[in-house]
Design a protein around this motif. Sequence first.
Motif, PDB file in Angstrom:
ATOM      1  N   GLY A 135      49.734   0.146  13.568  1.00 49.59           N
ATOM      2  CA  GLY A 135      49.820  -1.255  13.952  1.00 49.59           C
ATOM      3  C   GLY A 135      48.792  -2.096  13.203  1.00 49.59           C
ATOM      4  N   GLY A 136      49.007  -3.399  13.204  1.00 52.99           N
ATOM      5  CA  GLY A 136      48.083  -4.300  12.539  1.00 52.99           C
ATOM      6  C   GLY A 136      48.046  -4.129  11.031  1.00 52.99           C
ATOM      7  N   GLY A 137      49.105  -3.568  10.460  1.00 54.75           N
ATOM      8  CA  GLY A 137      49.148  -3.372   9.011  1.00 54.75           C
ATOM      9  C   GLY A 137      48.430  -2.128   8.532  1.00 54.75           C
ATOM     10  N   VAL A 138      47.872  -1.327   9.453  1.00 56.72           N
ATOM     11  CA  VAL A 138      47.115  -0.126   9.078  1.00 56.72           C
ATOM     12  C   VAL A 138      47.989   1.119   9.252  1.00 56.72           C
ATOM     13  CG1 VAL A 138      45.095   1.309   9.573  1.00 56.72           C
ATOM     14  CG2 VAL A 138      44.927  -1.185   9.728  1.00 56.72           C
ATOM     15  N   SER A 139      47.996   1.968   8.243  1.00 58.24           N
ATOM     16  CA  SER A 139      48.722   3.235   8.338  1.00 58.24           C
ATOM     17  C   SER A 139      47.870   4.336   7.729  1.00 58.24           C
ATOM     18  CB  SER A 139      50.068   3.163   7.608  1.00 58.24           C
ATOM     19  OG  SER A 139      49.877   2.983   6.216  1.00 58.24           O
ATOM     20  N   SER A 140      48.120   5.558   8.164  1.00 50.29           N
ATOM     21  CA  SER A 140      47.462   6.721   7.579  1.00 50.29           C
ATOM     22  C   SER A 140      48.535   7.656   7.037  1.00 50.29           C
ATOM     23  CB  SER A 140      46.588   7.445   8.607  1.00 50.29           C
ATOM     24  OG  SER A 140      47.358   7.865   9.725  1.00 50.29           O
ATOM     25  N   ALA A 141      48.187   8.400   5.994  1.00 48.90           N
ATOM     26  CA  ALA A 141      49.146   9.312   5.376  1.00 48.90           C
ATOM     27  C   ALA A 141      48.480  10.655   5.127  1.00 48.90           C
ATOM     28  CB  ALA A 141      49.670   8.727   4.071  1.00 48.90           C
ATOM     29  N   TYR A 142      49.263  11.729   5.279  1.00 49.69           N
ATOM     30  CA  TYR A 142      48.777  13.094   5.184  1.00 49.69           C
ATOM     31  C   TYR A 142      49.736  13.837   4.256  1.00 49.69           C
ATOM     32  CZ  TYR A 142      47.016  11.131   9.527  1.00 49.69           C
ATOM     33  OH  TYR A 142      46.469  10.283  10.453  1.00 49.69           O
ATOM     34  N   VAL A 156      37.545   7.488   4.052  1.00 46.10           N
ATOM     35  CA  VAL A 156      36.283   7.912   4.672  1.00 46.10           C
ATOM     36  C   VAL A 156      35.458   6.694   5.076  1.00 46.10           C
ATOM     37  CG1 VAL A 156      34.110   9.124   4.268  1.00 46.10           C
ATOM     38  CG2 VAL A 156      36.256  10.128   3.466  1.00 46.10           C
ATOM     39  N   VAL A 157      35.405   5.706   4.184  1.00 46.26           N
ATOM     40  CA  VAL A 157      34.682   4.465   4.503  1.00 46.26           C
ATOM     41  C   VAL A 157      35.354   3.748   5.664  1.00 46.26           C
ATOM     42  CG1 VAL A 157      34.042   2.180   3.633  1.00 46.26           C
ATOM     43  CG2 VAL A 157      33.780   4.188   2.166  1.00 46.26           C
ATOM     44  N   PHE A 158      36.683   3.695   5.647  1.00 44.51           N
ATOM     45  CA  PHE A 158      37.415   3.023   6.719  1.00 44.51           C
ATOM     46  C   PHE A 158      37.133   3.704   8.056  1.00 44.51           C
ATOM     47  CE2 PHE A 158      40.995   2.618   9.581  1.00 44.51           C
ATOM     48  CZ  PHE A 158      41.251   1.255   9.565  1.00 44.51           C
ATOM     49  N   LEU A 159      37.253   5.026   8.083  1.00 45.94           N
ATOM     50  CA  LEU A 159      37.038   5.751   9.336  1.00 45.94           C
ATOM     51  C   LEU A 159      35.583   5.651   9.791  1.00 45.94           C
ATOM     52  CD1 LEU A 159      39.275   8.888   8.676  1.00 45.94           C
ATOM     53  CD2 LEU A 159      39.702   7.046  10.322  1.00 45.94           C
ATOM     54  N   ALA A 160      34.651   5.601   8.839  1.00 48.06           N
ATOM     55  CA  ALA A 160      33.241   5.432   9.206  1.00 48.06           C
ATOM     56  C   ALA A 160      33.028   4.100   9.914  1.00 48.06           C
ATOM     57  CB  ALA A 160      32.359   5.520   7.962  1.00 48.06           C
ATOM     58  N   SER A 161      33.791   3.085   9.473  1.00 47.35           N
ATOM     59  CA  SER A 161      33.676   1.773  10.123  1.00 47.35           C
ATOM     60  C   SER A 161      34.209   1.811  11.551  1.00 47.35           C
ATOM     61  CB  SER A 161      34.429   0.714   9.310  1.00 47.35           C
ATOM     62  OG  SER A 161      35.838   0.855   9.450  1.00 47.35           O
ATOM     63  N   LYS A 162      34.992   2.862  11.871  1.00 49.46           N
ATOM     64  CA  LYS A 162      35.531   3.043  13.220  1.00 49.46           C
ATOM     65  C   LYS A 162      34.705   4.041  14.025  1.00 49.46           C
ATOM     66  CE  LYS A 162      39.123   0.411  12.306  1.00 49.46           C
ATOM     67  NZ  LYS A 162      39.295  -0.910  12.948  1.00 49.46           N
ATOM     68  N   GLY A 163      33.564   4.432  13.481  1.00 52.75           N
ATOM     69  CA  GLY A 163      32.689   5.338  14.206  1.00 52.75           C
ATOM     70  C   GLY A 163      32.937   6.805  13.953  1.00 52.75           C
ATOM     71  N   VAL A 164      33.807   7.144  12.988  1.00 50.63           N
ATOM     72  CA  VAL A 164      34.106   8.548  12.694  1.00 50.63           C
ATOM     73  C   VAL A 164      33.134   9.041  11.628  1.00 50.63           C
ATOM     74  CG1 VAL A 164      35.828  10.171  11.838  1.00 50.63           C
ATOM     75  CG2 VAL A 164      36.533   8.238  13.262  1.00 50.63           C
TER      76      VAL A 164
END
Length: 407
Positions: free
Chosen positions: A341-348, A398-406
């Motif tokens: 949602g919000g234009g954000v997606s993850s891919a594996y 990694v930078v994105f997830l770090a901004s989310k506290g990961v």
Amino acid sequence: MLALALFATLVVPDRASAAAPTWQAVLAARDDESAKKKALADLQTALDAASARAEAARTSADEAGRVLGEAQAAVDEATARHEQLETRRAEARETADSARRVVGQAAALMARPGSGGMVGDLLASGDGAQEVLKGLSLSSKLGENVGRLGERAQTADNLATSLADQAAVALAERDRLAADAQAALDDAAAASVTAEADLAAVDDEKATLAAQVALLEDDRMTLEQAYAQAQAAAAAAAAAAARPAPAAGGGTGPVVPGTGGPGPGVTVPDPGTGWVAAIRSYSSYQAYGYRIHPITGEYKLHAGADFGAACGTPIYSVSAGRVSYAGPSSGYGNLIVVDHGGGVSSAYAHMERNGIYVSVGQQVQAGQNIAGVGTSGGSTGCHLHLEVRQGGVATDPVVFLASKGVR
């Protein structure tokens, strides 16, 4: 009465083109050897046609996945071009600004009472003058060089303006390609869903055809028994399709952390941010950014982060969302995309086909085990390729997830 009812209801749908006989025709053919042979031949033809339709469904889905992979690659190439132009524009702008500052410094020095107006005085003043003057053929007197400095500033300014225009065009092209990639994602998802439905229908049809063959070949079998056999086979095929297959590399499927046992759909603890790491155990790491591709040898943008781990190692959804694609996709090998949602997606990427534990349209939770590490597609060994996209454009996961506290 049951047999009459079955006659009316057990004709396999959509098999006219394969000339498959009805249950009633199969039952009648048992008493006539030539009719039996013809019915068996018709059933084999129908089986062959069903297999061909299954293959066509897979091919169609694979092609849609290939187009998706190429569309994403085109977005990444456009992103790289835009970033390179922006970098060059910023450098040219800094050069122009520095040259103008030096021109101002030179003018101030020449206007200062008692100043000799020498280039050496300007160099001694610092503030980047030495860098700006580099490469210029200068006389010793400042007044004779101000014009050249002004020209250098103007040239850099013109270059910055030109690069800004090119960057704007590249940005528009990137956004266009991102829209194309989204359309390709939608098409691939639709093709995947259609293929799954087609394959399920073919499995049902094959189960019925196999039971009809058994009815012809075994005079002791009743119609009711043959129908029950068809139903049981169809149910078994459906159960097998819904059950995750063994993971590649000799594993047994997704693993519950700390147990070593299979557990598709198991969720790791959410620390309360709504975001988690995609993988908990890995032996190597390659960051997002420019690199020489290990297979093609090209210097290009690596639009994700790679985590080397044993095949079968659990992969978790980084946040809650809806699976928008799960299937084959060009260089990705096999790909799962989750829309958060919000234009954000993850891919594996790079799982084996049997290492995908979710399907298109499925809702997943943060930390849900959605796949197992594999090495399909453009891969040199077992690893997870993780991407995060915003508006279809890749960003450092990694930078994105770090901004989310990961961490």
